[in-house]
Every structure is written in C-alpha cells, then in structure tokens.
Design a protein around this motif. Structure first.
Motif, PDB file in Angstrom:
ATOM      1  N   ILE A 198      50.938  35.706  42.437  1.00 43.77           N
ATOM      2  CA  ILE A 198      51.305  35.632  43.777  1.00 43.77           C
ATOM      3  C   ILE A 198      51.085  37.111  44.379  1.00 43.77           C
ATOM      4  CG2 ILE A 198      52.570  33.431  43.999  1.00 43.77           C
ATOM      5  CD1 ILE A 198      55.125  35.310  44.269  1.00 43.77           C
ATOM      6  N   ARG A 199      50.718  37.298  45.613  1.00 50.35           N
ATOM      7  CA  ARG A 199      50.656  38.391  46.201  1.00 50.35           C
ATOM      8  C   ARG A 199      50.836  38.124  47.798  1.00 50.35           C
ATOM      9  NH1 ARG A 199      45.661  43.034  46.598  1.00 50.35           N
ATOM     10  NH2 ARG A 199      47.147  44.869  46.728  1.00 50.35           N
ATOM     11  N   PHE A 200      51.942  38.990  48.093  1.00 54.25           N
ATOM     12  CA  PHE A 200      52.491  39.241  49.496  1.00 54.25           C
ATOM     13  C   PHE A 200      51.363  40.169  50.360  1.00 54.25           C
ATOM     14  CE2 PHE A 200      56.283  37.626  47.234  1.00 54.25           C
ATOM     15  CZ  PHE A 200      56.258  36.419  47.908  1.00 54.25           C
ATOM     16  N   GLU A 208      58.152  43.094  56.434  1.00 52.64           N
ATOM     17  CA  GLU A 208      58.230  41.692  55.928  1.00 52.64           C
ATOM     18  C   GLU A 208      57.060  41.216  55.725  1.00 52.64           C
ATOM     19  OE1 GLU A 208      60.961  40.232  54.370  1.00 52.64           O
ATOM     20  OE2 GLU A 208      62.073  42.011  54.922  1.00 52.64           O
ATOM     21  N   PRO A 209      56.496  40.672  54.620  1.00 49.38           N
ATOM     22  CA  PRO A 209      55.357  39.998  54.544  1.00 49.38           C
ATOM     23  C   PRO A 209      55.171  38.748  55.449  1.00 49.38           C
ATOM     24  CG  PRO A 209      56.593  39.265  52.766  1.00 49.38           C
ATOM     25  CD  PRO A 209      57.465  40.357  53.395  1.00 49.38           C
ATOM     26  N   THR A 210      53.957  38.525  55.975  1.00 51.00           N
ATOM     27  CA  THR A 210      53.822  37.537  56.827  1.00 51.00           C
ATOM     28  C   THR A 210      52.748  36.478  56.151  1.00 51.00           C
ATOM     29  OG1 THR A 210      51.671  38.844  57.788  1.00 51.00           O
ATOM     30  CG2 THR A 210      54.067  38.924  59.063  1.00 51.00           C
ATOM     31  N   MET A 211      52.018  36.839  55.077  1.00 50.38           N
ATOM     32  CA  MET A 211      51.404  35.767  54.359  1.00 50.38           C
ATOM     33  C   MET A 211      51.452  36.059  52.793  1.00 50.38           C
ATOM     34  SD  MET A 211      47.613  36.147  56.467  1.00 50.38           S
ATOM     35  CE  MET A 211      47.520  37.696  56.606  1.00 50.38           C
ATOM     36  N   VAL A 212      51.171  35.006  52.167  1.00 54.06           N
ATOM     37  CA  VAL A 212      50.870  35.098  50.815  1.00 54.06           C
ATOM     38  C   VAL A 212      49.891  34.430  50.033  1.00 54.06           C
ATOM     39  CG1 VAL A 212      52.648  33.070  50.209  1.00 54.06           C
ATOM     40  CG2 VAL A 212      52.633  34.725  48.452  1.00 54.06           C
ATOM     41  N   LEU A 213      49.419  35.278  48.996  1.00 50.62           N
ATOM     42  CA  LEU A 213      47.993  34.753  48.559  1.00 50.62           C
ATOM     43  C   LEU A 213      48.631  34.223  47.090  1.00 50.62           C
ATOM     44  CD1 LEU A 213      45.901  37.828  49.137  1.00 50.62           C
ATOM     45  CD2 LEU A 213      45.249  35.533  49.717  1.00 50.62           C
ATOM     46  N   ILE A 214      48.262  33.046  46.685  1.00 54.14           N
ATOM     47  CA  ILE A 214      48.744  32.290  45.628  1.00 54.14           C
ATOM     48  C   ILE A 214      47.465  31.877  44.617  1.00 54.14           C
ATOM     49  CG2 ILE A 214      49.882  30.281  44.728  1.00 54.14           C
ATOM     50  CD1 ILE A 214      51.439  30.172  47.387  1.00 54.14           C
ATOM     51  N   HIS A 215      47.499  32.089  43.330  1.00 55.67           N
ATOM     52  CA  HIS A 215      46.784  31.679  42.376  1.00 55.67           C
ATOM     53  C   HIS A 215      47.456  30.841  41.531  1.00 55.67           C
ATOM     54  CE1 HIS A 215      44.129  32.896  38.765  1.00 55.67           C
ATOM     55  NE2 HIS A 215      43.794  31.550  38.946  1.00 55.67           N
ATOM     56  N   ALA A 216      46.889  29.645  41.280  1.00 49.76           N
ATOM     57  CA  ALA A 216      47.373  28.791  40.201  1.00 49.76           C
ATOM     58  C   ALA A 216      46.568  27.958  39.473  1.00 49.76           C
ATOM     59  CB  ALA A 216      48.453  27.576  41.050  1.00 49.76           C
ATOM     60  N   LYS A 217      46.888  27.447  38.356  1.00 49.28           N
ATOM     61  CA  LYS A 217      45.775  26.961  37.491  1.00 49.28           C
ATOM     62  C   LYS A 217      46.310  25.514  36.960  1.00 49.28           C
ATOM     63  CE  LYS A 217      43.737  29.606  34.464  1.00 49.28           C
ATOM     64  NZ  LYS A 217      42.286  29.792  34.938  1.00 49.28           N
ATOM     65  N   LYS A 218      45.483  24.426  36.719  1.00 52.50           N
ATOM     66  CA  LYS A 218      45.694  23.362  36.304  1.00 52.50           C
ATOM     67  C   LYS A 218      46.088  23.284  35.086  1.00 52.50           C
ATOM     68  CE  LYS A 218      43.768  18.590  36.542  1.00 52.50           C
ATOM     69  NZ  LYS A 218      42.853  17.692  37.051  1.00 52.50           N
ATOM     70  N   ASP A 219      46.868  22.423  34.498  1.00 51.43           N
ATOM     71  CA  ASP A 219      47.515  22.333  32.897  1.00 51.43           C
ATOM     72  C   ASP A 219      47.716  23.859  32.398  1.00 51.43           C
ATOM     73  OD1 ASP A 219      46.692  19.637  33.279  1.00 51.43           O
ATOM     74  OD2 ASP A 219      44.469  20.052  32.803  1.00 51.43           O
ATOM     75  N   LYS A 228      51.331  43.784  43.557  1.00 54.13           N
ATOM     76  CA  LYS A 228      52.027  44.666  44.653  1.00 54.13           C
ATOM     77  C   LYS A 228      51.519  44.231  45.949  1.00 54.13           C
ATOM     78  CE  LYS A 228      48.197  48.092  44.726  1.00 54.13           C
ATOM     79  NZ  LYS A 228      47.757  49.695  44.784  1.00 54.13           N
ATOM     80  N   ASP A 229      52.358  44.431  46.953  1.00 57.90           N
ATOM     81  CA  ASP A 229      52.078  43.904  48.197  1.00 57.90           C
ATOM     82  C   ASP A 229      50.520  44.558  48.635  1.00 57.90           C
ATOM     83  OD1 ASP A 229      54.631  42.820  48.047  1.00 57.90           O
ATOM     84  OD2 ASP A 229      55.478  44.037  49.383  1.00 57.90           O
ATOM     85  N   LEU A 230      49.869  43.584  49.406  1.00 55.87           N
ATOM     86  CA  LEU A 230      48.826  44.092  50.184  1.00 55.87           C
ATOM     87  C   LEU A 230      49.193  44.404  51.542  1.00 55.87           C
ATOM     88  CD1 LEU A 230      45.372  42.153  50.174  1.00 55.87           C
ATOM     89  CD2 LEU A 230      45.938  43.553  52.007  1.00 55.87           C
ATOM     90  N   ILE A 231      48.994  45.790  51.710  1.00 55.87           N
ATOM     91  CA  ILE A 231      49.265  46.292  53.306  1.00 55.87           C
ATOM     92  C   ILE A 231      47.900  46.436  53.874  1.00 55.87           C
ATOM     93  CG2 ILE A 231      50.415  48.177  54.413  1.00 55.87           C
ATOM     94  CD1 ILE A 231      52.329  46.781  52.295  1.00 55.87           C
ATOM     95  N   VAL A 232      48.141  45.616  55.207  1.00 52.56           N
ATOM     96  CA  VAL A 232      46.940  45.595  56.119  1.00 52.56           C
ATOM     97  C   VAL A 232      46.600  46.889  56.773  1.00 52.56           C
ATOM     98  CG1 VAL A 232      45.810  44.467  58.156  1.00 52.56           C
ATOM     99  CG2 VAL A 232      47.153  43.152  56.227  1.00 52.56           C
ATOM    100  N   SER A 233      47.574  47.719  57.347  1.00 52.86           N
ATOM    101  CA  SER A 233      47.392  48.732  58.294  1.00 52.86           C
ATOM    102  C   SER A 233      48.767  49.772  57.855  1.00 52.86           C
ATOM    103  CB  SER A 233      47.849  48.529  59.845  1.00 52.86           C
ATOM    104  OG  SER A 233      46.932  47.292  60.208  1.00 52.86           O
ATOM    105  N   ASN A 234      48.037  50.987  58.125  1.00 59.36           N
ATOM    106  CA  ASN A 234      49.098  52.221  57.905  1.00 59.36           C
ATOM    107  C   ASN A 234      50.070  52.239  59.164  1.00 59.36           C
ATOM    108  OD1 ASN A 234      47.879  53.332  55.439  1.00 59.36           O
ATOM    109  ND2 ASN A 234      46.039  53.570  56.954  1.00 59.36           N
TER     110      ASN A 234
END
Length: 260
Positions: A198-200, A208-219, A228-234
């Motif tokens: 996961i990556r916020f 505070e994070p406003t979105m979260v990226l998620i990678h899951a795998k079956k089985d 580490k957090d992905l920061i959009v803007s400086n």
C-alpha cells in the motif's frame, strides 16, 4: 460512428495526455483527475509482459489508454456501466488507434459471471466510486453521482468481481480513500486477495493522506509492505519531482483535481 453522433459536440473537448495520446472528455460526465494517472503509473510497474488486464469502471478510457502506452499488457478490457461513457471510451481507443489493444464493454460488473469465464485476467485495476451511497453531497447529474458514489456497485461487488476474474497469483490494483482502508482489508481477506503493497498519497509534505494505492494478489499470503508516501506538491504548490516524472514537463497534461 463519430463521437459527434454520440454526444453533444458543445460538451466535448480533447486533451493531450502526458504520454502524447489524446482523450476526448465530456463535460457532462465525470472527468479524470490525478487519481487515475497515479493508479495507471502504479499498475504499469506491476503488469507483466503479455498480461491480460481488466479495468472495472473504466469511465472514458483514461486508464486503459495510459496502460496501453506505459505497460507491457497484451490486451486491456474496460467495463463501464454507463452507455454514453462506454461509447466515449470506445471512441478514445479509436482516436489513439488502439482498437486492437483496448476493448470496451458496456455492462454492469455485478454480472461478472455472465461476462467472463473465471480466472481470465492476469491483472485488474479499478478507480471505483469513493463514497458509500447516500453519503456526501449529492452530485448535480446522475452520471457524476454514479462515478462518485456506490449507487450502481459497492466496494464488496468490486472485490468479489476481482477475485472471480483473476487468475491465481494475479494482481489487483486499486486507489481509494484512506478512511475506508479497514473495510478494504477485511473484504480483500474475505475474497482471498492478500495485500502486498500500500502507498498513501498526500497533497503536500506533512499533510494527511487523501488517497491510498493498493496492490493485492490472489491466493497470496499477505506480506504487507507500506511504501513511502507519494507527495503530490511541494510546500510552494509546485509538483514534486516524482509527479513531474509521471506527467512529463514537456507535454500538456490535464488539470489535477482530487476526485471528490
């Protein structure tokens, strides 16, 4: 059939993407934001050579078009419940000469058992409605309401569809709101999708994070890694170097609003 035969011309405009491709957008429908771009970039690093990819709720086709350019996918299928929006996604695939790589299906993902045979896809991506039905401010149009709220499908529907359609060890990539992370984890576990990463996503440093990226795998037995957090803007409002690399300074890109 040209897009002008499907939509009112005055509601359409064409944007040049950071990949150099073009996308027709309909002002009367939901227009993509930075979440779709970040999800496509996140997913493109996971998709393998010759993978079959499904985008659930593909909207105007932004994620399939980006993945066709940035990933090694063999074929990308988009499913979209709104007829006019699905037609627009088809037109966007044609506009970019991607008809052989991208196919769009106008259907309800809840009918997944009728649409596909089980275990068809290597990868599934989705940028689903963030808000539960009845929560938040009601949108001014039905099209926007469907894109933003779970009026046509729930988070549970999406994850059930994903586990049915994924091959064993297949990848599920999603972007969502951090406030629903607990619910997401429970549903993924229930449907045998183990979270790998996961990556916020934060608007600026120290926010505070406003979105979260998620990678899951079956089985997959969960071995959760929090990146580490992905920061959009400086702090000054300019985009961070990572986001600049995603968008490429030399090309015109879309406005980057957060989905709300």
């Amino acid at each position: 059939m040209s897009h002008t035969e499907v939509f009112h011309a005055e509601s359409l405009h064409t944007e040049v993407l950071h990949t150099g491709q073009k996308l027709i957008q309909n002002d009367a429908c939901f227009k993509f934001g930075i979440d779709a771009v970040l999800l496509a970039d996140f997913s493109s690093k996971i998709i393998r050579n010759n993978d079959l990819v499904l985008d659930m709720g593909c909207g105007n086709g932004i994620i399939p078009i980006l993945l066709a350019q940035t990933s090694r996918a063999q074929k990308i299928t988009g499913v979209e419940i709104q007829n006019e929006v699905a037609n627009l996604a088809t037109e966007n695939a044609k506009l970019n000469k991607l008809e052989e790589k991208i196919s769009i299906i106008n259907a309800d993902i809840k009918d997944f058992q009728k649409l596909f045979t089980p275990c068809t896809f290597n990868d599934i991506v989705t940028n689903p409605p963030y808000m539960k039905n009845g929560s938040g401010k009601k949108s001014t149009s039905e099209a926007l309401q469907i894109a933003r709220c779970e009026t046509k499908c729930t988070l549970s529907d999406i994850i059930e569809c994903a586990t049915y359609n994924l091959k064993s060890n297949g990848n599920f990539m999603m972007i969502h709101r951090p406030s629903r992370i607990s619910e997401i984890c429970v549903l993924l576990d229930k449907h045998n999708l183990g979270i790998k990463t996961i990556r916020f996503v934060c608007p600026k440093p120290h926010t505070e994070p406003t979105m979260v990226l998620i990678h899951a795998k079956k089985d997959f037995h969960p071995e959760l890694k929090v990146e580490k957090d992905l920061i959009v803007s400086n702090e000054d409002g300019s985009y961070t170097e990572e986001v600049r690399k995603i968008y490429l300074d030399s090309c015109q890109g879309p406005n980057l609003p957060y989905k709300s």
